[in-house]
Write an enzyme that holds these catalytic residues in place. Structure first.
Site, PDB file in Angstrom:
ATOM      1  N   ASP A  43       0.814  -1.221   0.000  1.00 20.39           N
ATOM      2  CA  ASP A  43       0.000   0.000   0.000  1.00 20.39           C
ATOM      3  C   ASP A  43       0.846   1.269   0.000  1.00 20.39           C
ATOM      4  O   ASP A  43       0.564   2.224  -0.713  1.00 20.39           O
ATOM      5  CB  ASP A  43      -0.901   0.030   1.224  1.00 20.39           C
ATOM      6  CG  ASP A  43      -1.992  -1.012   1.115  1.00 20.39           C
ATOM      7  OD1 ASP A  43      -2.783  -1.140   2.043  1.00 20.39           O
ATOM      8  OD2 ASP A  43      -2.039  -1.696   0.080  1.00 20.39           O
ATOM      9  N   TYR A  46       2.117   2.174  -3.313  1.00 22.02           N
ATOM     10  CA  TYR A  46       1.042   2.712  -4.139  1.00 22.02           C
ATOM     11  C   TYR A  46       0.823   4.181  -3.786  1.00 22.02           C
ATOM     12  O   TYR A  46       0.730   5.047  -4.654  1.00 22.02           O
ATOM     13  CB  TYR A  46      -0.224   1.887  -3.896  1.00 22.02           C
ATOM     14  CG  TYR A  46      -1.458   2.460  -4.540  1.00 22.02           C
ATOM     15  CD1 TYR A  46      -1.773   2.139  -5.858  1.00 22.02           C
ATOM     16  CD2 TYR A  46      -2.298   3.319  -3.844  1.00 22.02           C
ATOM     17  CE1 TYR A  46      -2.905   2.673  -6.461  1.00 22.02           C
ATOM     18  CE2 TYR A  46      -3.420   3.851  -4.439  1.00 22.02           C
ATOM     19  CZ  TYR A  46      -3.731   3.526  -5.744  1.00 22.02           C
ATOM     20  OH  TYR A  46      -4.843   4.052  -6.336  1.00 22.02           O
ATOM     21  N   LYS A 128     -30.009 -17.652  -2.506  1.00 23.50           N
ATOM     22  CA  LYS A 128     -28.608 -17.241  -2.403  1.00 23.50           C
ATOM     23  C   LYS A 128     -28.405 -16.132  -3.416  1.00 23.50           C
ATOM     24  O   LYS A 128     -28.343 -16.375  -4.622  1.00 23.50           O
ATOM     25  CB  LYS A 128     -27.685 -18.421  -2.672  1.00 23.50           C
ATOM     26  CG  LYS A 128     -26.235 -18.079  -2.465  1.00 23.50           C
ATOM     27  CD  LYS A 128     -25.393 -19.338  -2.387  1.00 23.50           C
ATOM     28  CE  LYS A 128     -23.955 -19.042  -2.055  1.00 23.50           C
ATOM     29  NZ  LYS A 128     -23.223 -18.394  -3.151  1.00 23.50           N
ATOM     30  N   LYS A 301     -30.584 -23.586   5.963  1.00 30.18           N
ATOM     31  CA  LYS A 301     -29.923 -23.409   7.268  1.00 30.18           C
ATOM     32  C   LYS A 301     -30.754 -24.093   8.342  1.00 30.18           C
ATOM     33  O   LYS A 301     -31.983 -24.010   8.309  1.00 30.18           O
ATOM     34  CB  LYS A 301     -29.833 -21.919   7.621  1.00 30.18           C
ATOM     35  CG  LYS A 301     -28.969 -21.112   6.698  1.00 30.18           C
ATOM     36  CD  LYS A 301     -28.979 -19.629   7.072  1.00 30.18           C
ATOM     37  CE  LYS A 301     -28.158 -18.849   6.060  1.00 30.18           C
ATOM     38  NZ  LYS A 301     -28.376 -17.401   6.185  1.00 30.18           N
ATOM     39  N   CYS A 422      11.034 -27.756 -18.939  1.00 34.66           N
ATOM     40  CA  CYS A 422      12.442 -28.076 -18.699  1.00 34.66           C
ATOM     41  C   CYS A 422      12.890 -29.320 -19.458  1.00 34.66           C
ATOM     42  O   CYS A 422      14.035 -29.739 -19.337  1.00 34.66           O
ATOM     43  CB  CYS A 422      12.716 -28.234 -17.207  1.00 34.66           C
ATOM     44  SG  CYS A 422      12.053 -29.763 -16.541  1.00 34.66           S
ATOM     45  N   CYS A 443       6.307 -33.853 -13.956  1.00 34.59           N
ATOM     46  CA  CYS A 443       7.691 -33.628 -14.348  1.00 34.59           C
ATOM     47  C   CYS A 443       8.570 -34.103 -13.195  1.00 34.59           C
ATOM     48  O   CYS A 443       8.350 -33.730 -12.048  1.00 34.59           O
ATOM     49  CB  CYS A 443       7.886 -32.129 -14.599  1.00 34.59           C
ATOM     50  SG  CYS A 443       9.587 -31.592 -14.548  1.00 34.59           S
TER      51      CYS A 443
HETATM   52  S1  IVH Z   1     -25.029 -17.484   4.964  1.00 36.30           S
HETATM   53  C1  IVH Z   1     -22.000 -18.855   7.726  1.00 36.30           C
HETATM   54  N1  IVH Z   1     -27.105 -16.805   3.532  1.00 36.30           N
HETATM   55  O1  IVH Z   1     -22.983 -16.761  -0.128  1.00 36.30           O
HETATM   56  C2  IVH Z   1     -22.889 -18.669   6.587  1.00 36.30           C
HETATM   57  N2  IVH Z   1     -24.957 -16.500   2.572  1.00 36.30           N
HETATM   58  O2  IVH Z   1     -20.538 -18.878   0.130  1.00 36.30           O
HETATM   59  C3  IVH Z   1     -22.437 -17.661   5.659  1.00 36.30           C
HETATM   60  N3  IVH Z   1     -24.942 -15.515   0.352  1.00 36.30           N
HETATM   61  O3  IVH Z   1     -20.315 -15.184   1.494  1.00 36.30           O
HETATM   62  C4  IVH Z   1     -23.332 -17.151   4.693  1.00 36.30           C
HETATM   63  N4  IVH Z   1     -27.129 -15.301   0.156  1.00 36.30           N
HETATM   64  O4  IVH Z   1     -21.995 -13.745   0.264  1.00 36.30           O
HETATM   65  C5  IVH Z   1     -25.773 -16.888   3.573  1.00 36.30           C
HETATM   66  N5  IVH Z   1     -29.021 -16.219   2.388  1.00 36.30           N
HETATM   67  C6  IVH Z   1     -27.707 -16.292   2.435  1.00 36.30           C
HETATM   68  C7  IVH Z   1     -26.885 -15.858   1.364  1.00 36.30           C
HETATM   69  C8  IVH Z   1     -25.500 -15.993   1.483  1.00 36.30           C
HETATM   70  C9  IVH Z   1     -25.953 -15.099  -0.430  1.00 36.30           C
HETATM   71  C10 IVH Z   1     -23.513 -15.480  -0.015  1.00 36.30           C
HETATM   72  C11 IVH Z   1     -22.622 -14.774   0.974  1.00 36.30           C
HETATM   73  C12 IVH Z   1     -21.593 -15.755   1.393  1.00 36.30           C
HETATM   74  C13 IVH Z   1     -21.668 -16.757   0.301  1.00 36.30           C
HETATM   75  C14 IVH Z   1     -21.348 -18.125   0.885  1.00 36.30           C
END
Ligand code: IVH
Length: 708
Positions: A43, A46, A128, A301, A422, A443
């Site tokens: 940093d 930069y 997600k 979850k 190589c 290799c």
């Molecule tokens: S839970 C410990 N819930 O997915 C649990 N993640 O690979 C952590 N994400 O970094 C995440 N929608 O950016 C959770 N309803 C949701 C989500 C979500 C998107 C993303 C989040 C996280 C990535 C996980």
């Protein structure tokens, strides 16, 4: 190249040239930093570049270039974001690619918690969102700080930018909230806004983004928050981190409360069976195209937080959640060539060069083909039309060849038998574990192969190994070519040798005094290194971070680890066995396949020389810190036998490890005690023979609980 002239000594012609050079360089670094999250130089270096640019512009205001980077972002003082430590790490999610994976996920949870088929497991199914995860900190109900995820442990303070997002409440709606609460969720750009935004960018001659996710990420990482303010960003909350007290006991309650406090929550379903989970998945799949934002899966979850607590986390993801990915997009393109890359451990990896195509939001122009068998199995030939698939963050792959479209005369690909870097022989070895021929052709030249030597150095300095800031692939390539850094220990003698037979760093273009100083300092700051990083950094085949941690915890110090490994007899590249070998294999999670390269590594003179070289160059390897704090189990070696009643074996094991105990599979003299469940067999007998203490499950629970 001579050292750079002071700003006040430059004439006009030199100033023009300098402004051009610095402008180009800063823009390149900005692009790397903002779009790829990486930096090539420290940093401070930069900042020095920016200071110089601004200094020249101040002296020669008429020469300021129309596209100068100095007008794009804030002042040099705010040239980078401050770092923020995540007290509760920001984890990622494991992926499930089909229903089978989800079934396994639920089965493993039942197994871990000791639940039966009929037991009810409440789950939430959330979309997600394909965006950028952020953390928002509230104190006394007010937004005080926001940060990016970063590497999960440390992110960047982007509070000012987050303040401009309407969906981020600046003050939590009335109600009872904990004094301190960190809300986590996803910042995203919705599809329509993304298209409009890109059009505007294009018109203005500005950067066009490949997908909404990149656009959201780039917008959040603007140094000038007034730019972020103009970007159409949204936010959905889905979780939390640090909290002064816990106001809820389930995920659904949490989402409901967050909504009451003023957060937006993406449409979530409560489910209590696999059927309901899959129904939620199919519903999202059918709505996917009509949703205003991009989604790439469903996150399941476990609703109950007490269960989550018991389930705990794996190294980077929780056991209590999984992302069920939506199907990947597939497109057709043509293979223009096949290149062979040589990796850190010598593996020859074929990479197909493609006619660039757009798939799932990004342009793909290269795909890795795993190995030569894969080329043969799919009969991939240069010039073939192929189907390429890409799902979310998963690396793109070639699904199949469209044989009908194959051009006449296309020949099967002849996989090289020699290393392209190589010219040494490249062989396929026989795997010790299975006795089968390995799929990888490697290799044999080891560190005398320049490609391997360089890749090992790149690995050595990488983020999860030595993490040396300012020493990226590009600089390493330069040092390697000039013979300045050939082995890891050379890094630690770099300053001492600076200028010996080569131009000192301070006098090189692209370096200069400050950058050289910064690099030496960042190297110095890494002279003390935890044993697991040290081990991982050596780049031994199969020794990833998790295994390095296991070894570190088991042996405690480098000295003990080396003594054990070097006492294992090896003949003609084969491990002969012995007590230390048995001890190594008794570590839970270490197999013969995994252990063999490790033992062979320490049996080779030139590798031991690398380790000694590092120690001689002043590297100090810190002993492993055993977790468990004050627990009486800390440092103890435990064996479980028989059926446990109160918890499952998996849970007992995870708990033991958390409290700093080692769990091994076989009873030996070095075992501290054996936990006997119902109907323990031969292990109990063996414990009695050796006089090892045997305790009941109840006593075990007591010892687990006896933590302050
Ligand atoms: S839970 C410990 N819930 O997915 C649990 N993640 O690979 C952590 N994400 O970094 C995440 N929608 O950016 C959770 N309803 C949701 C989500 C979500 C998107 C993303 C989040 C996280 C990535 C996980």
């Amino acid at each position: 190249m001579s050292a750079k002239k002071d700003v006040d000594k430059l004439d006009e012609k030199e100033a023009i040239a300098e402004l051009k050079r610095l402008g180009k360089k800063i823009k390149k670094l900005d692009a790397l930093y903002y779009e790829k999250d990486s930096s090539e130089i420290p940093d401070a270096s930069y900042d020095a570049l920016r200071n110089r640019l601004e200094g020249i512009e101040k002296r020669f205001p008429l020469l300021v270039q129309p596209d100068t980077p100095s007008e794009k972002v804030g002042s040099a003082a705010s040239a980078r974001f401050a770092k923020v430590e995540h007290k509760v790490p920001m984890l990622s999610l494991r992926n499930a690619f089909d229903e089978e994976d989800v079934k396994e996920f639920l089965a493993s949870i039942r197994n871990f918690l000791g639940l039966g088929e009929e037991d009810f497991i409440a789950m939430t199914a959330e979309p997600k969102i394909d965006g950028v995860s952020v953390s928002l900190l509230y104190e006394a109900g007010r937004f005080v700080r926001g940060a990016t995820r970063g590497d999960g442990r440390e992110g960047e303070d982007i509070s000012e930018n987050l303040r401009h997002i309407e969906d981020v409440p600046k003050k939590l709606a009335a109600g009872k909230h904990p004094g301190l609460i960190e809300v986590r969720g996803e910042v995203y750009m919705d599809r329509n806004h993304f298209l409009e935004f890109n059009k505007r960018q294009e018109k203005a001659g500005e950067k066009v983004f490949a997908n909404p996710r990149n656009a959201a990420s780039g917008s959040l990482r603007q140094l000038d928050s007034s730019i972020t303010a103009k970007r159409p960003l949204g936010f959905f909350a889905y979780g939390w981190g640090e909290m002064s007290d816990m106001p809820w006991s389930t995920q659904s309650e949490a989402l409901k409360t967050l909504e009451d406090w003023g957060f937006k929550i993406a449409p979530t379903q409560s489910c209590s069976s696999l059927d309901e989970m899959f129904a939620a998945y199919r519903k999202l799949e059918s709505k996917r195209a009509d949703l205003p934002y991009e989604v790439d899966g469903v996150v399941y979850k476990i609703d109950r937080l007490d269960w989550r607590e018991r389930l705990g986390t794996l190294s980077r993801s929780p056991r209590w959640a999984i992302a069920h990915k939506l199907p990947a997009e597939e497109v057709e393109t043509v293979i223009e060539g096949i290149d062979i890359q040589v990796g850190r451990t010598g593996t020859l990896t074929p990479v197909a060069r493609l006619k660039p195509v757009h798939v799932s939001g990004v342009t793909v122009s290269n795909v890795t083909i795993h190995n030569e068998d894969e080329i043969a199995r799919k009969d991939i030939r240069i010039g073939d039309s192929v189907i390429v698939r890409r799902a979310g963050e998963v690396i793109p792959q070639i699904v199949s060849v469209i044989k009908k479209k194959r051009r006449k005369g296309a020949k099967p690909f002849a996989f090289p038998r020699k290393c392209p870097e190589c010219d040494a022989e490249a062989l396929r070895e026989t795997n010790v574990g299975s006795g089968e021929e390995s799929v990888a052709r490697r290799c044999v030249a080891g560190l005398t192969c320049p490609a391997q030597a360089l890749e090992r150095l790149v690995h050595f300095v990488s983020r999860n190994a030595y993490d040396i800031e300012g020493l990226g692939r590009k600089s390493l390539e330069m040092f390697f070519k000039e013979d300045i850094i050939r082995h890891p220990d050379d890094i630690f003698t770099l300053e001492k040798r600076d200028g010996d037979g080569h131009t000192p760093l301070a006098e090189r273009e692209d370096w200069g005094e400050k950058s050289a100083r910064n690099l030496f300092d960042s190297i110095d700051s890494r002279r003390k290194i935890p044993i697991e990083r040290f081990l991982f950094g050596l780049g031994i085949r199969h020794i990833g971070e998790a295994t390095a941690r296991l070894l570190a915890l088991h042996y405690g110090s480098l000295q003990k680890l080396r003594a054990a490994l070097e006492s294992i007899s090896v003949e003609k590249g084969k491990v002969l066995g012995g007590a230390s070998w048995d001890e190594l294999l008794a570590i839970d999670g270490v197999s013969a396949t995994l252990a063999e390269p490790l033992v062979l590594f320490f049996s080779e003179e030139h590798n031991r020389a690398v380790v000694d070289g590092l120690l001689n160059a002043g590297v100090e390897v810190l002993d492993a810190e055993t977790p468990g704090g004050e627990s009486p189990l800390r440092g103890k070696t435990v064996v479980f036998t028989g059926k446990l009643v109160a918890v499952t074996r998996a849970e007992a094991k995870a708990r033991a490890q958390m409290l700093g105990a080692k769990v091994v599979g076989a009873v030996s003299g070095s075992v501290d005690f054996v936990v006997a469940g119902e109907a323990g067999g031969s292990k109990l007998k063996r414990a009695k023979e050796l006089g090892v203490e045997v305790i009941s499950e109840e006593e075990w629970q007591k010892r687990c609980g006896a933590v302050s």
